[in-house]
Design a protein around this motif. Structure first.
Motif: not given
Length: 423
Positions: A161-183
């Motif tokens: 697959a194509s990179a779309r976050c931390c593996a992209a160059v330059p790095v482009a974070c997708c912002g998939n943050f941990l939910s409040d429930g997981s925290v």
């Protein structure tokens, strides 16, 4: 610099000295200029060890020594283990958590701790973990992209697959943050682990016990109204899983409880269903395990119309098994086209399609349980009886979780005061 030994409260006198009593402690000046006080204290394993405290002056060292002695007299013990948080977590998951939680819960414990807990505090000494360390760890969890933390993007690239976050160059974070429930889940795991470390006499206090972090206590949800529930069931009529949605909506069963039902759990004579098993996916395998809590193991009366739905479903299943080229009989109430247990994740896609067909708001399958609670209250069922149907240990839990039903209770209560006002 010469070493000087003094007793608490007495500066060394020139040419004089006196012997110290046992446990009285000593103070000396180190070569680096600091003052060191040494006191015998009790460790959590019952042994007596010597503990040193330091100060920039004799008075500071003496004050620290007095505090140690006061704690000793009050029964406070110091940690005796040099284990790291990671060391104890490995022990805790295998010997403490595994015997007392469901396999699916244990799998979530392992996944969450390896991905989010241990990278932050795993290398810290268990005895040196402080509330500030736990607070910092929880606050950082909120700002960590899951994709970056778990390396999901790199795994996607490895599979073409194509990179779309931390593996992209330059790095482009997708912002998939941990939910409040997981925290919140991570906080509960750490707090429970540290509490058991106290029981095992490895630490004296729980640094996560009184911490508060800013997140929503529970996610919001909107249950269906009785009219929406009717519209959905009407659209689902004729579907092979119509009986499954009927049971979940009318009896408030969790998804795993509904999929874990066996025909031996259904009593058509007394019209009663016994909920005693739950189907879960654990480490890649479908497992039929115990229900969530002791109170979740329950018997629920089945209304006559629902009993007829189940009888028709059973007859259809028998006919399907007879014409199927391959059928594996597991004795399950709800199965695939070949008799095997239903994959819980596949149910979500099917459920979403039926929501579109019925033109009702898309909700989670679990929200059928929430809708059941709200509709039951709308029909005049007391909250204590709703608790019995849902399998909660107390009405307080029912009121806390099922907010919409609670709001209706409050609305009905305050409406009774309407007589105080003129038209």
């Amino acid at each position: 610099m010469a070493r000087v030994t003094v007793t608490p409260g007495d500066e060394p006198a020139k040419g004089k000295g006196r012997s110290r009593r046992n446990g009285e402690g000593s103070i000396r000046q180190r070569r680096d200029g600091r003052w060191e006080a040494r006191v015998w204290v009790y460790a959590t394993n019952g042994s007596e060890v010597r503990r040193s405290v330091y100060g920039s002056s004799w008075d500071e060292a003496h004050a620290a020594m007095i505090k140690l002695q006061s704690d000793k007299m009050a029964g406070v013990r110091i940690p005796a283990s040099g284990d790291t948080v990671r060391d104890y977590f490995d022990y805790w998951l295998k010997h403490v958590a595994e015997p007392r939680v469901r396999p699916s819960t244990l799998s979530n414990y392992r996944r969450l701790t390896s991905a989010y807990v241990l990278p932050y505090i795993g290398s810290k000494k268990l005895s040196q973990l402080r509330p500030a360390d736990v607070r910092t760890f929880l606050n950082r969890l909120k700002g960590v992209c899951q994709c970056c933390a778990l390396g999901k993007d790199r795994k996607r690239v490895q599979h073409g697959a194509s990179a779309r976050c931390c593996a992209a160059v330059p790095v482009a974070c997708c912002g998939n943050f941990l939910s409040d429930g997981s925290v919140r889940f991570a906080q509960r795991i750490v707090r429970a682990m540290l509490q058991d470390a106290i029981v095992d006499e490895l630490i004296a206090t729980n640094p996560a016990r009184h911490l508060r972090i800013s997140h929503r206590y529970r996610p919001k949800f909107t249950p269906w109204s009785a009219e929406e529930a009717q519209r959905f069931l009407k659209a689902a009529r004729g579907d092979r899983w119509y009986a499954l949605y009927s049971v979940a909506l009318a009896l408030g069963l969790r998804r795993g409880e509904a999929l874990g039902l066996r025909w031996i759990d259904v009593d058509f004579v007394e019209n009663v269903i016994t909920v005693r098993r739950s189907l879960q996916r654990v480490d890649g395998q479908l497992v039929l395990g115990p229900v969530k809590t002791d109170s979740s193991d329950r018997k629920i009366a089945v209304p006559e119309p629902l009993a007829r739905v189940l009888e028709l479903h059973r007859a259809d299943q028998v006919r399907q098994s007879e014409i199927a080229k391959q059928w594996t009989d597991h004795g399950m109430v709800f199965t695939t086209a070949v008799g095997t247990p239903v994959e819980p994740r596949n149910l979500k896609r099917h459920f979403d399609r039926l929501c579109d067909k019925a033109d009702v708001p898309k909700i989670r399958f679990h929200d059928l349980r929430h809708s059941c609670a709200t509709i039951l209250y709308d029909q005049g069922v007391p909250i204590e009886n709703i608790q019995d149907v849902l399998g909660h240990s107390s009405p307080t839990i029912t009121k806390t979780i099922y907010v919409e039903a609670t709001r209706k209770i409050q609305r009905d209560a305050v409406d009774k005061l309407g007589f105080l006002f003129d038209d």
